[in-house]
Write an enzyme that holds these catalytic residues in place. Sequence first.
Site, PDB file in Angstrom:
ATOM      1  N   ASP A 186       0.869  -1.161   0.000  1.00 35.06           N
ATOM      2  CA  ASP A 186       0.000   0.000   0.000  1.00 35.06           C
ATOM      3  C   ASP A 186       0.916   1.225   0.000  1.00 35.06           C
ATOM      4  O   ASP A 186       2.133   1.107   0.188  1.00 35.06           O
ATOM      5  CB  ASP A 186      -0.900  -0.035   1.235  1.00 35.06           C
ATOM      6  N   ASP A 197      -0.063   4.940   1.446  1.00 41.14           N
ATOM      7  CA  ASP A 197      -0.191   5.789   2.633  1.00 41.14           C
ATOM      8  C   ASP A 197      -0.004   4.975   3.907  1.00 41.14           C
ATOM      9  O   ASP A 197      -0.658   3.960   4.115  1.00 41.14           O
ATOM     10  CB  ASP A 197      -1.562   6.471   2.654  1.00 41.14           C
ATOM     11  N   ASP A 213      -1.491  -0.875   6.116  1.00 44.97           N
ATOM     12  CA  ASP A 213      -1.743  -0.430   7.486  1.00 44.97           C
ATOM     13  C   ASP A 213      -3.182  -0.649   7.925  1.00 44.97           C
ATOM     14  O   ASP A 213      -3.463  -0.661   9.129  1.00 44.97           O
ATOM     15  CB  ASP A 213      -1.405   1.058   7.621  1.00 44.97           C
TER      16      ASP A 213
END
Length: 587
Positions: A144, A146, A429
């Site tokens: 990912d 961010d 995250d």
Amino acid sequence: MAAVGFKAAGSGLWKGNRAGLQLAAAVFCQSCSSAASSGPGEGMRAGWSQQRAQHQSAGQFPPPAPGRARRAGEPSPAAAGPLSSQPSPAEGADTKSYLWARYHEMKKLVYDLLPPGVCNLLNPAAIYANNEISLRDVEIYGFDYDYTLAQYSNLLHSMIFNTARDILIEQYKYPEGLKKYDYLPGFAIRGLHYDVQKSLLMKIDAFHYVQLGTAYRGLKPVADEEVIELYGGTQHIPLYQMSDFYGKGPSIKQFMDIFSLPEMTLLSSVIDYFINHGIEFDQVHLYKDISDSIKDVHVKGMMYKWIEKDMEKYILHGDETYAVLNRLVNLNKKLFLITNSPFSFVDKGMKHMVGKNWRDLFDMVIVQADKPTFFTDRRKPFRKLDDKGSLQWDKIDKLEKGKIYKQGNLFDFLRLTGWRGSKVLYFGDHLYSDLADLMLRHGWRTGAIVPELEPEIRIINTEQYMHSLTWQQALTGLLERMQMYQDAESKQVLLEWMQERQEIRSLTKNLFNPQFGSIFRTFHNPTYFSRRLIRFSDIYMASISCLLNYDVNFTFFPRRTPLQHEAPLWMDQLCTGFLPPSWQTLL
């Protein structure tokens, strides 16, 4: 679930604590071999007591804390004597004196069990394993963007809070008085639940129970009695009310995104203002307005502009991101990126962290993927972007290295790449949007990025935490075993112990966060967040830079943590000298 070993002795991650672990293991073994000759608990104390005395005489370790003052009728620790010498109440001894003797002996024993330098056993740069996984088998690494490749400064949360607050005032006509509220960095933690109808922000454990003392309406705590009354005389939240697969129930939402920290704080601040000024409000409308104002900050690109304007201020550890990616490419691993962020934003951020040729490191780059729908919906086809980010119209029948793709779905991704199963390891995250479907539906290996892990481990490594937790566990065991004494004086002693236990639990919670405690634990149970972390990730770590501490062929082995029925030698049993009859016959 446990910390795994490191790639080589002397790597620096142990920080000199290997001896502490070996010494601890030796003491527990010694307790078994010497208990028969020296009485319950005596063998355990011998090694630590002598070493501690030496360190104290050299001024290397502080003397025991004075603790609370003795109550009337309570014997001193010295007068109590060792447990093995205390008369049993069955032999006519005073029960109250017997209980306090046990208490003081156990407190001394717990203190002796913690040697100088026992802290700092955990390292924040470690990777922790929920499931056995060998990096030797991983050929493809996915990321990912961010909070995975790009780590952001907490200053970003203040910007999101302030902008969403102003949107509420200017566009939704909320009171001007809200401008007095600023972002509170230490107020909320990730993983909290919000009951929309009751305006309650709270922490819930893995068994769906509200942790008392962690329910807030606005910025003020709600009394435990009121919480229990609100839920029909219980702390339990029924499953149907909790949350669906992605953390969104009919009336309760779970905040799992790191970006949700300013949203929780804004929600609490607005409710606080309305309550303080006697303003009635509709809970559903208020929640939706705040949720939409936060969403505007992202959807309208405001956050992207702030970061692009000052990357040095907002993006952290870019050099570490480059080191991880470059190392994997040099080891002939394939890399891909799947993110919900737009290409122009990702492109500028990656150029800042990695360099202008960052796309050469990746075999595949997919932007505005619309996760988690990307993993479940077959209907959206891939679209190609040119170097300037403009959409192309040609049909996609292959995914090419160096090209940028938008939207799409995982089913086409798997068909076009053939990247299936455990040879793929994807990092993200967000436990729901990034990892859940990949783990449960598609069999990829998953790695969770949990930035909160680093500060929490630093707290766990403090002497205050170690002593508080160890004594709390021992006191709990003592309460469990001494509850058989039900005369009036004994009940009063047990009540005092219960009060002390609660004080220790609150103190330990406050070390992490005064309002909500640890992201991973309630007082004794794992949090609902921890439950999902274990379920949806094979490994977890504070940042992807932790990969740099391990060999590319390293195997992560989760420790076999004992189930309740598998552990005859818990700390509290060792401390109190209460071993199961089957063990006593062996000693």
